[in-house]
Design a protein around this motif. Structure first.
Motif, PDB file in Angstrom:
ATOM      1  N   ASP A  33       0.820  -1.220   0.000  1.00 48.32           N
ATOM      2  CA  ASP A  33       0.000   0.000   0.000  1.00 48.32           C
ATOM      3  C   ASP A  33       0.855   1.272   0.000  1.00 48.32           C
ATOM      4  N   SER A  75      -4.640  -1.729   2.935  1.00 46.68           N
ATOM      5  CA  SER A  75      -4.574  -3.126   2.521  1.00 46.68           C
ATOM      6  C   SER A  75      -5.733  -3.879   3.147  1.00 46.68           C
ATOM      7  N   VAL A 116      -5.591  -3.870  -2.469  1.00 46.20           N
ATOM      8  CA  VAL A 116      -5.029  -2.574  -2.104  1.00 46.20           C
ATOM      9  C   VAL A 116      -5.856  -1.440  -2.710  1.00 46.20           C
TER      10      VAL A 116
END
Lengths: 484, 95
Positions: free
Chosen positions: A94, A140, A151
Motif C-alpha cells: 500500500d 490493505s 489494495v
C-alpha cells in the motif's frame, strides 16, 4: 486506577508516551491534487503521484502547511521556520513509492505543551516533543480472499500530522485525557476532524514500567489503537504483562505490538528479522520548507479561543467549577450550546441543566448536541420560567421531558397543560386550611413539638395542587397557620 | 569505510534485490571503492558553509488546496498484475 502497578514483589510505575497520527482537514492530498474525501470507490481518488508512477513530482499543498502551523501554535509549540522532508524507505504493497515522504531531523513543529484535565478537577502539563507532516499510506484489505491482499490507494498521500508526546504520562487515565484533549484542540481549530472511527486519529502507544525512582525501562510500542477506551485498556494490559515478565526474572524486548480489542490483549506484531531500517534521507524532489515569520504571526492572531481559555472564562464569568467547565468546553459544539443557554442567566443553573438533564436525554437518544430536539434558546426559556417562579424546578423537569419528545417551547407546554405555579396566596391558604381541618391530630402533634411532621403537610398541599403551588409560599403559610 | 559480505546482503534485502552468494565479495569491493572515493569530500573544510539543498535559487512551490486530479482508475490500474472490484490484487502480505 492509580499511577502504581502493584506487583508481587512491590510497586512499579508506568511510563507512557503517545504518537498520534491526525489526518489534516484539506480537500486535496499533501503532494497531489487528488481528493481526500472518505468512503469513495476504491482507487478513484488516486493521481499518478500517489500511485508512484515514474517521473511524477510532488508539489506541496499550502493549506496542509498552514494546518500544521496552526496546530503547532495551538500546542504552544515552537514553529520551525525551516523544515525538511525526508524519505522513509520501506516496502509494502500500500506504499507504491517504496518510501513515505515524512520529516525526520527537521520537523515543522518543535517542543510544545498540552494541558490535560483530570477527573478530580486538577490539570497536568504533558510535553510535546514534535509535530511533523507526512503522507498517509493506502489501505490493505486482507479478508476478501484467503490467498491475496487487496489494495486501495485512495488514502495514499493524504496529509497526516504525527504528534509525538514526551514520556510524561503515568496512568491510563492521563493517556485517555491526553487523547481527548488533543482531539478537542484539533477540532477547535479545524485542522483534524478527530473522527477515530474513520481513522482520522490513530494512536501508537509507548509503554514501559520501572521501579519508582529508577531510570526508564525498555519500552514496547503498541500500534494503531483506535479509541480512547482501547488506549487505556491496552496500556493496562501491557503494563501488567511487563511487570509479570520482570518479576519472573525476565527482560523486556523492545518490540512493536498489536492490541487485540476483542481479547483485550497485546501481542507481537512482526518477527524480529523484519526489524526496520528506514534509511531516511532528504527527499531530493522537495526543497526545504521555509515559513515567513509574518505569515506565522498572522495565523497565530487568527486562532480562535482555545479550550483552556474558554474553560477559564467559564469559571470566571459563569462561576462554574473547573471540572464542569472542562466537560463543557471539550466539544466546541457543547460549549457554544451552553453559552447560548447561560447568556444573561444563572450560569451554574444553566450548566446543571445542560450537563445533567440535556446530556442525559441526548445520551439516551444517542444524539449529539447539534441534533438536540431542545434548542439552546428553548432550554434558556425554560430556565427563565423557573427563575420568574412560573414553575417550580420539579415541574420544570416534567416540562423538559415533553420538550425533548416534542421539540416544543416551554411556554406553550406550561400553558397547554396548565402547569403554571400557584403563587396566589389566597388559593394556597384555602388548600392549607383544608388539610389542617382534616388532620387535627397531626396538627396537635406538631404543636406538641413534632416539627418533622411539617414536611408531610407540605406534601399534602403540593399533592392537592398537583405540584403547582409555589413551595416557598406553601412553607410560609403553613408556618403561620400551624403555630396557631 | 569498508563494506563486508553481511552488509551487502543486508542492503540487498532492504532493497529487495536478489544477490547470489558468489557475487557478494565482488560487490563488497565495488561498494567499498565507491564509498572511499566519495569520502574524499570529507577533506574539504565546510564548517561555515550552509548545506546546499538545491542548485536552483528558489523556494519550495506550494499548490492551492483544490481537487485537480483523480477519477482515473482505469489508468491507475492499467499495469496492475491483477485487479478485482477496483482494487489492486497482490500476493497475501500477512501470514
Amino acid at each position: 486506577m492509580s499511577a502504581i502497578v502493584e506487583g508481587r514483589t512491590g510497586p512499579f510505575e508506568m511510563v507512557i508516551g503517545l504518537e498520534v497520527h491526525a489526518q489534516v482537514i484539506s480537500k486535496a492530498k499533501l503532494f497531489s491534487g487528488a481528493s481526500t474525501a472518505f468512503g469513495a470507490e476504491p482507487n478513484t481518488q488516486v493521481s499518478f503521484i500517489d500511485a508512484g508512477m515514474p517521473g511524477m513530482l510532488p508539489v506541496i499543498n499550502g493549506l496542509c502547511v498552514e494546518q500544521a502551523v496552526k496546530t503547532g501554535l495551538a500546542l504552544n509549540a515552537q514553529i520551525n521556520l525551516v523544515s525538511v522532508f525526508d524519505r522513509k524507505n520501506y516496502f509494502y504493497p500500500d506504499l507504491p513509492l517504496g518510501y513515505q515522504i515524512s520529516q525526520f531531523t527537521k520537523p515543522i513543529v518543535g517542543k510544545g505543551i498540552v494541558t490535560i484535565d483530570l477527573p478530580d478537577g486538577s490539570t497536568k502539563d504533558i510535553g510535546i516533543t514534535r509535530l511533523h507532516l507526512e503522507m498517509d499510506a493506502g489501505k490493505s484489505i486482507h479478508d476478501i480472499r484467503p490467498d491475496a491482499t487487496h489494495v486501495d490507494l485512495n488514502r495514499a498521500g493524504v496529509a497526516l500530522m504525527e504528534i509525538v508526546s514526551e514520556p510524561d504520562i503515568r496512568t491510563p487515565e492521563e493517556a485517555g485525557a491526553y487523547v481527548k484533549k488533543l482531539r478537542s484542540l484539533l477540532r477547535y481549530i479545524d485542522t483534524c476532524d478527530g473522527n477515530m472511527d474513520e481513522g482520522s486519529m490513530r494512536c501508537d502507544v509507548n509503554v514501559s514500567v520501572r521501579r519508582p525512582g529508577e531510570g526508564f525501562g525498555t519500552r514496547c510500542e503498541i500500534k494503531n489503537v483506535n479509541s480512547v477506551r482501547f488506549v487505556m485498556r491496552a496500556i493496562e494490559y501491557e503494563a501488567a504483562r511487563q511487570v509479570g515478565i520482570i518479576e519472573a526474572g525476565g527482560t523486556i524486548d523492545q518490540e512493536t505490538r498489536l492490541f487485540d480489542s476483542q481479547k483485550g490483549e497485546t501481542r507481537p506484531m512482526r518477527s524480529k528479522e523484519e526489524a526496520h531500517d528506514y534509511r531516511y534521507f532528504p527527499d531530493p524532489d522537495l526543497l526545504p520548507l521555509r515559513l515567513d515569520p509574518a505569515w506565522v504571526a498572522r495565523i497565530k492572531a487568527a486562532l480562535p479561543e482555545l479550550p483552556d481559555a474558554r474553560k477559564e472564562r467559564f469559571v470566571r464569568d459563569f462561576g462554574l467549577s473547573p471540572y464542569d467547565a472542562s466537560v463543557l468546553v471539550a466539544e466546541k459544539e457543547n460549549a457554544a450550546f451552553f453559552e447560548t443557554v447561560a447568556k444573561g442567566r444563572d450560569g451554574k443553573m444553566a450548566a446543571n441543566w445542560v450537563m445533567t438533564e440535556l446530556f442525559g436525554a441526548l445520551n439516551k437518544k444517542g444524539l449529539d448536541v447539534t441534533r438536540s430536539p431542545v434548542k439552546a434558546e428553548a432550554l434558556g426559556g425554560l430556565i427563565d420560567r423557573i427563575k420568574d417562579n412560573t414553575i417550580s424546578g420539579r415541574i420544570a423537569k416534567e416540562v423538559f421531558e415533553i420538550m425533548v419528545e416534542t421539540g416544543r417551547d416551554a411556554d406553550a407546554i406550561i400553558e397547554e397543560k396548565g402547569l403554571r405555579q400557584v403563587t396566589d396566596t389566597g388559593a394556597i391558604e384555602a388548600e392549607v386550611d383544608k388539610v389542617i381541618a382534616a388532620n387535627a391530630d397531626k396538627v396537635a402533634q406538631i404543636r406538641a413539638g413534632k416539627e418533622a411532621l411539617k414536611g408531610w403537610f407540605v406534601g399534602q398541599v403540593m399533592k392537592a395542587t398537583q405540584g403547582k403551588a409555589n413551595p416557598a409560599a406553601v412553607n410560609q403559610i403553613l408556618d403561620k397557620k400551624l403555630k396557631g | 569505510m569498508a563494506i563486508d559480505r553481511a552488509t551487502v546482503l543486508k542492503i540487498a534485502r532492504l532493497a529487495r534485490i536478489e544477490v547470489r552468494p558468489e557475487e557478494c565479495d565482488h560487490l563488497a569491493k565495488e561498494i567499498s571503492g565507491i564509498l572511499a572515493w566519495v569520502e574524499q569530500l570529507g577533506e574539504v573544510d565546510t564548517r561555515n558553509v550552509e548545506p546546499m539543498t538545491s542548485v536552483v535559487a528558489m523556494e519550495l512551490p506550494r499548490r492551492a488546496d483544490e481537487v485537480t486530479d483523480g477519477n482515473i482508475r482505469d489508468a491507475i490500474l492499467a499495469n496492475a498484475p491483477e485487479v478485482e472490484g477496483g482494487f489492486f490484487v497482490v500476493p497475501k502480505v500477512v501470514e
